[in-house]
Design an enzyme around this catalytic site. Sequence first.
Site, short mmCIF file in Angstrom:
data_model
loop_
_atom_site.label_atom_id
_atom_site.label_comp_id
_atom_site.label_asym_id
_atom_site.label_seq_id
_atom_site.Cartn_x
_atom_site.Cartn_y
_atom_site.Cartn_z
N HIS A 198 2.65 8.93 -2.78
CA HIS A 198 2.99 7.77 -3.62
C HIS A 198 2.62 6.53 -2.80
O HIS A 198 2.20 6.63 -1.65
CB HIS A 198 4.46 7.79 -4.03
N HIS A 201 4.31 3.78 -1.71
CA HIS A 201 5.23 3.00 -0.89
C HIS A 201 4.58 2.70 0.47
O HIS A 201 3.92 3.56 1.05
CB HIS A 201 6.53 3.78 -0.65
N ASP A 240 5.53 2.61 3.52
CA ASP A 240 5.72 3.45 4.71
C ASP A 240 4.79 4.67 4.71
O ASP A 240 4.62 5.30 5.75
CB ASP A 240 7.19 3.89 4.87
N HIS A 241 4.16 4.97 3.56
CA HIS A 241 3.25 6.12 3.46
C HIS A 241 1.78 5.73 3.45
O HIS A 241 0.91 6.59 3.34
CB HIS A 241 3.57 6.91 2.17
N HIS A 251 11.13 9.89 -7.88
CA HIS A 251 11.36 8.85 -6.88
C HIS A 251 11.46 7.51 -7.61
O HIS A 251 11.03 6.48 -7.12
CB HIS A 251 10.20 8.87 -5.88
N ASP A 255 8.55 11.69 -1.38
CA ASP A 255 9.88 11.08 -1.49
C ASP A 255 10.45 11.42 -2.86
O ASP A 255 9.84 11.13 -3.88
CB ASP A 255 9.79 9.56 -1.34
N HIS A 297 11.05 12.71 7.07
CA HIS A 297 11.41 11.42 6.45
C HIS A 297 12.91 11.23 6.69
O HIS A 297 13.67 10.90 5.78
CB HIS A 297 11.09 11.43 4.95
ZN LIG Z 1 9.09 6.89 2.20
ZN LIG Z 2 9.01 6.18 -1.09
#
Ligand SMILES: [Zn+2]
Ligand SMILES: [Zn+2]
Length: 294
Positions: A64, A66, A68-69, A159, A182, A257
């Site tokens: 996805h 986001h 942080d990914h 998510h 996530d 995670h």
């Molecule tokens: Zn994440």
């Molecule tokens: Zn996420």
Amino acid sequence: MAVSLEITFLGTSSPIHTGHRFGPCQVVSGGGVNLLIDIGWGATLRLYQAGIPPQRIDAVFFTHLHSDHTTDMADFLVMRWVGGATAPLPVYGPAGTARMVAGFREALAADTKFRLDHHGEKLSPVATECDVKEVSAGEEPAVIATVGEIAVKAFHVDHRPVMPAFGYRLERNGRSVVISGDTVACAGLLNGSQGADLLVCDSMNKRMMADVEGRLRGIGNELQASLLADAHTYHASVEDGAAIARDAGVKHLVLSHVMPAIVPEQEAEFTAGLDAIYDGKISVAHDLERFPLE
Ligand SMILES: [Zn+2]
Ligand SMILES: [Zn+2]
């Protein structure tokens, strides 16, 4: 026995930066092929530390979009190129991936030109080019790509409000590694994890998170405490992960995670009580840790 699949954890944390756990990212390898699942912050550095330089990655899969990914994509693209890659990078992900990749490439446009002007034909004109395929997924895992001998199946996870969001199931020689992405516990994750040899599950210890939020409030950081409290609604609790592993007949549950970003001395507290839910093997992932499946 030869290794059928191997997972290498590059980053096992979440959006909040720490020195001991980097942004979510892992490599799944098999039959000479290396697939990168997500590119969290610090992933490119971790690739070198793991001995898998960026030019040896055959394809990238985003769960996805986001931050942080995704945010190490820019570094990854440059280092892959100057590492000798001469073909566009295959990239798979949910709707929005093409726009995101185009944005990273655009941010690098001046750098790309400078390097081509300076190094000339030593560097491939392919530069940071990507071959992006936006894919869709339902609640049953379905093949979206086959790279070498690794079949990659995607399934939809929950998510929300992040939509779409995927988990991936990677298979070779009858062995399987599942990466939840996530998500909270949901039908897609349960279906995608059926009988898996190894499930990498999003994991939040809600009790330990509440302690962290309390400490932040205690020092007057109400905003960060409140943002972390919001995160409870769209990440699986450690208990949910254990219940999915039990219900899906998973052989080995690996919690990643991890929220909060615990240190080794806190792992017993992080996993306390899970063996009453799931009687398979449980591990807490660490950056640069590898799990081979024979
Ligand atoms: Zn994440
Ligand atoms: Zn996420």
